[in-house]
Scaffold this active site. Structure first.
Site, PDB file in Angstrom:
ATOM      1  N   ILE A  35     -32.256 -14.739 -21.983  1.00  0.00           N
ATOM      2  CA  ILE A  35     -33.027 -15.857 -22.547  1.00  0.00           C
ATOM      3  C   ILE A  35     -32.099 -16.991 -23.005  1.00  0.00           C
ATOM      4  O   ILE A  35     -32.394 -18.176 -22.811  1.00  0.00           O
ATOM      5  CB  ILE A  35     -33.934 -15.359 -23.708  1.00  0.00           C
ATOM      6  N   LYS A  55     -23.762 -11.018 -14.251  1.00  0.00           N
ATOM      7  CA  LYS A  55     -23.103  -9.860 -13.645  1.00  0.00           C
ATOM      8  C   LYS A  55     -24.045  -9.018 -12.797  1.00  0.00           C
ATOM      9  O   LYS A  55     -23.600  -8.207 -12.001  1.00  0.00           O
ATOM     10  CB  LYS A  55     -22.415  -9.010 -14.719  1.00  0.00           C
ATOM     11  N   GLY A  68     -41.193  -6.120 -28.600  1.00  0.00           N
ATOM     12  CA  GLY A  68     -41.927  -6.629 -29.760  1.00  0.00           C
ATOM     13  C   GLY A  68     -42.327  -8.071 -29.655  1.00  0.00           C
ATOM     14  O   GLY A  68     -43.517  -8.411 -29.647  1.00  0.00           O
ATOM     15  N   GLU A 133     -44.029  -6.580 -37.873  1.00  0.00           N
ATOM     16  CA  GLU A 133     -42.967  -5.590 -37.668  1.00  0.00           C
ATOM     17  C   GLU A 133     -42.257  -5.372 -38.991  1.00  0.00           C
ATOM     18  O   GLU A 133     -42.449  -6.127 -39.946  1.00  0.00           O
ATOM     19  CB  GLU A 133     -41.984  -6.075 -36.586  1.00  0.00           C
ATOM     20  N   ASP A 228     -18.869  -7.342 -22.716  1.00  0.00           N
ATOM     21  CA  ASP A 228     -17.870  -8.120 -21.965  1.00  0.00           C
ATOM     22  C   ASP A 228     -17.546  -9.451 -22.651  1.00  0.00           C
ATOM     23  O   ASP A 228     -16.391  -9.854 -22.721  1.00  0.00           O
ATOM     24  CB  ASP A 228     -18.393  -8.407 -20.539  1.00  0.00           C
ATOM     25  N   HIS A 249     -32.074   1.052 -33.676  1.00  0.00           N
ATOM     26  CA  HIS A 249     -33.546   0.985 -33.687  1.00  0.00           C
ATOM     27  C   HIS A 249     -34.066   2.385 -33.996  1.00  0.00           C
ATOM     28  O   HIS A 249     -33.606   3.364 -33.412  1.00  0.00           O
ATOM     29  CB  HIS A 249     -34.063   0.508 -32.327  1.00  0.00           C
ATOM     30  N   ARG A 295     -35.201  -1.556 -40.621  1.00  0.00           N
ATOM     31  CA  ARG A 295     -34.773  -0.588 -39.603  1.00  0.00           C
ATOM     32  C   ARG A 295     -33.677   0.357 -40.054  1.00  0.00           C
ATOM     33  O   ARG A 295     -33.647   1.525 -39.659  1.00  0.00           O
ATOM     34  CB  ARG A 295     -34.251  -1.343 -38.383  1.00  0.00           C
ATOM     35  N   HIS A 356     -29.152  -0.568 -30.785  1.00  0.00           N
ATOM     36  CA  HIS A 356     -30.141  -1.510 -30.246  1.00  0.00           C
ATOM     37  C   HIS A 356     -29.603  -2.935 -30.145  1.00  0.00           C
ATOM     38  O   HIS A 356     -29.783  -3.602 -29.134  1.00  0.00           O
ATOM     39  CB  HIS A 356     -31.364  -1.474 -31.156  1.00  0.00           C
ATOM     40  N   GLU A 380     -26.798 -12.903 -28.625  1.00  0.00           N
ATOM     41  CA  GLU A 380     -26.290 -11.651 -29.190  1.00  0.00           C
ATOM     42  C   GLU A 380     -24.769 -11.560 -29.205  1.00  0.00           C
ATOM     43  O   GLU A 380     -24.192 -10.829 -30.009  1.00  0.00           O
ATOM     44  CB  GLU A 380     -26.892 -10.450 -28.426  1.00  0.00           C
ATOM     45  N   ARG A 391     -30.439  -7.532 -38.845  1.00  0.00           N
ATOM     46  CA  ARG A 391     -31.325  -8.505 -38.209  1.00  0.00           C
ATOM     47  C   ARG A 391     -32.793  -8.153 -38.442  1.00  0.00           C
ATOM     48  O   ARG A 391     -33.205  -7.000 -38.252  1.00  0.00           O
ATOM     49  CB  ARG A 391     -31.058  -8.518 -36.708  1.00  0.00           C
ATOM     50  N   SER A 396     -34.272 -12.128 -32.749  1.00  0.00           N
ATOM     51  CA  SER A 396     -33.162 -12.277 -31.793  1.00  0.00           C
ATOM     52  C   SER A 396     -33.532 -13.152 -30.594  1.00  0.00           C
ATOM     53  O   SER A 396     -32.747 -14.015 -30.193  1.00  0.00           O
ATOM     54  CB  SER A 396     -32.681 -10.917 -31.315  1.00  0.00           C
TER      55      SER A 396
HETATM   56  C1  SIN Z   1     -39.124  -3.897 -30.894  1.00  0.00           C
HETATM   57  O1  SIN Z   1     -40.053  -4.190 -30.149  1.00  0.00           O
HETATM   58  O2  SIN Z   1     -39.175  -3.016 -31.722  1.00  0.00           O
HETATM   59  C2  SIN Z   1     -37.840  -4.665 -30.752  1.00  0.00           C
HETATM   60  C3  SIN Z   1     -37.946  -5.981 -31.363  1.00  0.00           C
HETATM   61  C4  SIN Z   1     -36.599  -6.447 -31.820  1.00  0.00           C
HETATM   62  O3  SIN Z   1     -35.610  -5.732 -31.686  1.00  0.00           O
HETATM   63  O4  SIN Z   1     -36.522  -7.532 -32.384  1.00  0.00           O
END
Ligand code: SIN
Length: 552
Positions: A35, A55, A68, A133, A228, A249, A295, A356, A380, A391, A396
């Site tokens: 992205i 790559k 998510g 979330e 990398d 995660h 998390r 994760h 990232e 985070r 992200s």
């Molecule tokens: C998830 O769907 O649990 C991942 C979402 C995230 O890592 O921001």
């Protein structure tokens, strides 16, 4: 806390004779096509030439696996201050408040922009649908295809980039190293099966290579996430920071024979509950927010409950939720589980935590500028100050959009201002003087036959070492033992010259593993995702970044 100085084994991973390697000139080189990389490339002036190197195939990025969603304030009962407060609370004192504020305020515009590019987000009554979330005080996570947001967003972005005539897309092209001269980035040395090694000289370079989950035995990340960008930036002299913070995660599918598939946090956001092997709902025993605690807390609680019950996993239970909700929101997870004979409507899902998201990375300022002139970075692979020590879910993809755009605009403006002087300068430079690689290979000049070294075996060993000793809970003696082990492997893997991607990836992973362990040893407290069982409390005097820099 003082910066840690580490000496890398050498500057470049391979030898090359610049007089024999093909040279290509471009205005902007973008490395990485998730992205962030694509958003950056789309922001570059259409009158400039852009090379976008990735790559793997364009559709194989970590972003494409995101489930998510993207966090943004759309609900009238929510506001920016709430999103900022939630992000700062998760970040545990290491976020940059100004960065958090601008990213949160920009979120709705960046998400609407995706809609204008053709991304279809799920809707309720004609409005963008929102879910919740862990760590979010309000429903503000935008999603697509139920639980396959990344797939839909990347579909739209890939369509856009494929129709941008100024962007030359190089798939299956591995970037071995950034090229530097006179303390500036001048592009990169890349490799692909059709052309071998190529110098891509660029007026400006953007690094958007993503994460490092493949350091760990248990991870949600695809095979491409091999650190990398972190490694090549460090070798090139960029400052890295926060490398002790790897986010685990809590819920990764745990079935023998399956890949470690992410089970979205949205499943708990919609009311899913965690049970141990006796059926006990254990999260309320650990935190008042139960399944929606941050998390790091949920991951640690799961690990402890697994130890307590001496069972290899816990179970995510959605069976009490309305059937229509499960079918509408989690079609992708349902399909994956069905392959293993599990029906979400009747069966509980076996899960355990996995690596994760790499929170640490190349230090960038609010304009996506790195410490190396002419190099920009986003997503990232960076540490922008948005995430701090942990985070917040779904921040992200948002960071990738906001900082990808900034990196693209800034690199574009800088390249526009340079005319063709840069190409002339590059052509005048004596390449042998510019790239002093010979000394760096002293004693190891023979390319290593792949048969001599079992790379898969080494990678498995590294994965197990990181999982055991640099995982969800760390302590001094485990970290010291990991460091000794990694340095031992690096003594014979590091100096060799490989002729293939797997070897370079392993060298990158070993370097980044070492940096992570050194940072984790230096932070003698627990904060966010970094939990030290020998220092379980947070020490306010350590609310600083640990910075890592290669000795010149
Ligand atoms: C998830 O769907 O649990 C991942 C979402 C995230 O890592 O921001």
């Amino acid at each position: 806390m003082l910066p840690q100085i580490v000496l890398p084994k050498r500057r470049y991973l391979v030898r090359f004779n610049p007089k024999r390697v093909p040279h290509l000139f471009t205005d902007v080189l973008v490395i990485g096509a998730g992205i962030t990389g694509i958003r950056a490339a789309l922001a570059i002036d259409p009158n400039l030439n852009v090379v976008l190197a990735t790559k793997d195939r364009l559709k194989e990025s970590n972003s494409a696996y995101a489930q998510g969603g993207i966090a943004g304030v759309f609900d009238p009962v929510d506001n920016f201050a709430n999103h900022v407060a939630d992000t700062l609370a998760a970040g545990k004192g290491l976020c940059n408040r100004a960065i958090v504020d601008t990213v949160v305020r920009e979120a709705p515009a960046r998400i609407r922009e995706l809609v204008s590019m053709g991304a279809h987000f799920d809707q309720t009554d004609g409005e963008i649908a929102l879910t919740q979330e862990g760590g979010h005080s309000h429903r503000r996570v935008v999603h697509a295809l139920g639980d396959a947001t990344g797939k839909e967003v990347m579909r739209a972005l890939i369509e856009q980039i494929r129709s941008a005539p100024q962007v030359d897309i190089w798939e299956n092209t591995f970037t071995i190293d950034l090229l530097t001269h006179g303390g500036e980035c001048r592009g990169a040395l890349v490799w692909n099966a059709s052309h071998g090694k190529t110098f891509v000289w660029a007026k400006q370079t953007i690094l958007a290579t993503g994460g490092a989950g493949r350091l760990y035995r248990e991870t949600t990340n695809p095979e491409i996430a091999t650190a990398d960008g972190h490694a090549m930036a460090f070798r090139a002299g960029c400052e890295l920071r926060d490398m002790e913070f790897m986010q685990f995660h809590p819920t990764v599918l745990y079935i023998a024979g399956s890949s470690r598939h992410l089970i979205s946090e949205a499943a708990r956001g919609e009311g899913g509950i965690l049970r141990d092997c006796t059926g006990h709902r254990f999260m309320p025993d650990y935190d008042s927010a139960a399944e929606l605690a941050p998390r790091d807390i949920v991951s640690r609680s799961i690990t402890r409950q697994m130890e307590k019950t001496r069972h290899h996993c816990v179970y995510l239970d959605l069976t009490h939720l309305p059937k229509s909700l499960v079918l509408e929101r989690f079609p992708h997870i349902r399909q994956v589980c069905t392959q293993f004979g599990l029906d979400l409507l009747r069966d509980q899902i076996p899960v355990r935590p996995g690596a994760h998201y790499m929170i640490g990375g190349i230090t960038v300022d609010d304009e996506a500028r790195t410490s190396l002139p002419r190099l920009w970075a986003a997503g990232e692979v960076t540490s922008s100050g948005l995430h701090g020590a942990n985070r917040l879910a779904s921040n992200s993809l948002l960071e990738g959009l906001v900082f990808g755009l900034r990196a693209g605009i800034n690199a574009s403006n800088a390249a526009c201002g340079e005319s063709d002087q840069f190409t002339a300068l590059a052509l005048k430079t004596d390449p042998m003087q510019m790239l002093p690689v010979e000394g760096a290979f002293a004693g190891h000049e023979e390319p290593l036959e792949s048969s001599t070294l079992k790379l898969d075996d080494l990678l498995n060993s590294l994965n197990s070492e990181m999982w055991r000793n640099v995982g969800i809970e760390r302590n001094d003696s485990d970290l010291e033992s990991a460091l000794r082990q990694i340095e031992f492997w690096d003594r014979y893997v590091g100096p060799h010259e490989f002729a293939m991607t797997k070897g370079w990836e392993l060298q990158n992973l070993l370097l980044v593993a070492r940096l992570m362990v050194i940072a984790a040893l230096s932070r003698k407290e627990s904060r966010g995702t970094h939990y030290r069982s020998d220092f379980p409390g947070t020490d306010p005097t350590q609310a600083e970044h640990i910075r890592l820099l290669a000795q010149p």
